[in-house]
Design an enzyme around this catalytic site. Structure first.
Site, mmCIF file in Angstrom:
data_model
loop_
_atom_site.group_PDB
_atom_site.id
_atom_site.type_symbol
_atom_site.label_atom_id
_atom_site.label_comp_id
_atom_site.label_asym_id
_atom_site.label_seq_id
_atom_site.Cartn_x
_atom_site.Cartn_y
_atom_site.Cartn_z
ATOM 1 C CG ASN A 9 -1.734 1.232 1.366
ATOM 2 O OD1 ASN A 9 -1.837 2.022 0.428
ATOM 3 N ND2 ASN A 9 -2.339 1.421 2.528
ATOM 4 C CD1 TRP A 10 3.501 1.062 -3.063
ATOM 5 C CD2 TRP A 10 3.455 2.366 -4.886
ATOM 6 N NE1 TRP A 10 4.181 0.406 -4.075
ATOM 7 C CE2 TRP A 10 4.165 1.194 -5.201
ATOM 8 C CE3 TRP A 10 3.288 3.333 -5.881
ATOM 9 C CZ2 TRP A 10 4.719 0.950 -6.457
ATOM 10 C CZ3 TRP A 10 3.839 3.105 -7.138
ATOM 11 C CH2 TRP A 10 4.550 1.928 -7.423
ATOM 12 C CE LYS A 11 0.066 3.364 4.769
ATOM 13 N NZ LYS A 11 -0.088 3.521 6.202
ATOM 14 C CG HIS A 96 -5.877 1.769 5.072
ATOM 15 N ND1 HIS A 96 -5.503 2.675 6.035
ATOM 16 C CD2 HIS A 96 -4.818 0.943 4.893
ATOM 17 C CE1 HIS A 96 -4.256 2.416 6.410
ATOM 18 N NE2 HIS A 96 -3.822 1.360 5.737
ATOM 19 C CD GLU A 98 -3.077 5.381 6.727
ATOM 20 O OE1 GLU A 98 -2.985 5.458 5.494
ATOM 21 O OE2 GLU A 98 -2.176 4.894 7.440
ATOM 22 C CD GLU A 168 -3.731 -2.721 7.155
ATOM 23 O OE1 GLU A 168 -2.579 -2.938 6.775
ATOM 24 O OE2 GLU A 168 -4.360 -1.694 6.876
ATOM 25 N N GLY A 174 2.131 1.886 10.741
ATOM 26 C CA GLY A 174 3.081 2.989 10.610
ATOM 27 C C GLY A 174 3.755 3.378 11.911
ATOM 28 C CB SER A 214 4.870 -2.168 12.086
ATOM 29 O OG SER A 214 4.435 -0.832 12.288
ATOM 30 N N GLY A 235 2.628 -1.322 4.300
ATOM 31 C CA GLY A 235 2.700 0.101 3.988
ATOM 32 C C GLY A 235 4.129 0.527 3.731
ATOM 33 N N GLY A 236 4.781 1.078 4.760
ATOM 34 C CA GLY A 236 6.122 1.643 4.625
ATOM 35 C C GLY A 236 7.114 0.755 3.896
HETATM 36 C C1 PEP Z 1 -0.922 -0.023 6.034
HETATM 37 O O1 PEP Z 1 -1.050 1.190 5.965
HETATM 38 O O2 PEP Z 1 -1.763 -0.743 5.481
HETATM 39 C C2 PEP Z 1 0.227 -0.556 6.771
HETATM 40 C C3 PEP Z 1 0.180 -1.798 7.158
HETATM 41 O O3 PEP Z 1 1.247 0.310 7.015
HETATM 42 P P1 PEP Z 1 2.671 -0.059 7.694
HETATM 43 O O4 PEP Z 1 3.137 -1.351 7.083
HETATM 44 O O5 PEP Z 1 3.553 1.078 7.346
HETATM 45 O O6 PEP Z 1 2.422 -0.197 9.151
#
Ligand code: PEP
Length: 251
Positions: A9-11, A96, A98, A168, A174, A214, A235-236
């Site tokens: 997920n590049w966001k 998500h 967010e 999640e 994050g 994470s 994500g990251g």
């Molecule tokens: C996400 O936003 O779906 C996510 C899992 O982010 P991260 O891996 O950065 O925690």
């Protein structure tokens, strides 16, 4: 047999040029050996068509990170499921935290989005997960159950079979704080037990359920070795090919 999936997920990261460079680099990295899981990258809308054209879509599947809750018309700034499908994308990340938190996406809205995604031939990756207060009150199971009941448990069996679920916990997204392997496995087993009750054992056994929060190259092997964890939403760590590839290679 359910699929193992590693979905990035590049966001809201990467210009079009940077995104194309990232997707192309991943394409080269995966060209050498077939991954042991389905690889998905969730890009911003404007990247979708260009990324699809630049990669081997048999090896890397492309996802949008949202879709509109209407099918077409006077909804300035929105992007419909049909438009996403027309780019060659195959998946859409929905619900998500967010989007729920910053853009007020309720279960009712998500129900409509999931339905439109399915009607247009996209696979929803439906996200659920609790905030820290809910976890601290030990109410995470009831919370996640309600999220699922309100947005995806009303689907027909045929439609439910097509979706992917991603658990999640908001406190792990994050933050660098991953759910422990036990916490993640326990919740994913709980989600699978809810699916058994609602749709039966066969459907539950065939539903891919991902963990997100994470997840990284270090913790992925242990997480993915759990019986109910069928991969990750990342994500990251999906923004650097070496990190993302290492997570893919955990399968
Ligand atoms: C996400 O936003 O779906 C996510 C899992 O982010 P991260 O891996 O950065 O925690």
């Amino acid at each position: 047999m359910r699929k193992n999936i590693v979905a990035g997920n590049w966001k809201m990261n990467k210009t079009l040029q940077e995104g194309l460079a990232l997707a192309t680099e991943l394409n080269v990295a995966l060209a050498k050996a077939k991954p042991n899981c389905e690889v998905v990258i969730g890009t911003p809308f404007i990247h979708l068509a260009s990324v699809v054209a630049a990669i081997d879509t048999k090896k890397i599947h492309v996802a949008a990170q949202n879709c509109a809750d209407n099918d077409s018309g006077a909804y300035t700034g929105e992007v419909s499921a049909a438009m996403i499908k027309s780019t060659g994308a195959e998946y859409v990340i929905l619900g998500h935290s967010e989007r729920r938190g910053y853009y007020g996406e309720t279960s009712d809205i998500l129900y409509d989005k999931v339905a439109l995604a399915l009607t247009n031939g996209l696979t929803p990756i439906f996200c659920c997960g609790e905030a820290l207060e809910v976890r601290n009150a030990n109410e995470q199971n009831a919370f996640v159950k309600t999220q699922l009941e309100e947005a995806v448990f009303n689907l027909s069996v045929d439609d439910f079979k097509k979706i992917v679920i991603a658990y999640e916990p908001i406190w792990a997204i994050g933050t660098g704080v991953t759910a422990t392997t036990e916490q993640a496995q326990e919740m994913l087993a709980f989600i699978r037990s809810l699916i058994v009750r609602k749709f039966g054992k066969e459907i539950a056994e065939n539903t891919s359920i991902l963990y997100g929060g994470s997840c990284n190259a270090k913790n992925a092997p242990e997480l993915f070795a759990q019986p109910d964890i069928d991969g990750g939403l990342i994500g990251g760590a999906s923004l650097k090919v070496a990190d993302f590839k290492a997570i893919i290679d955990a399968f």
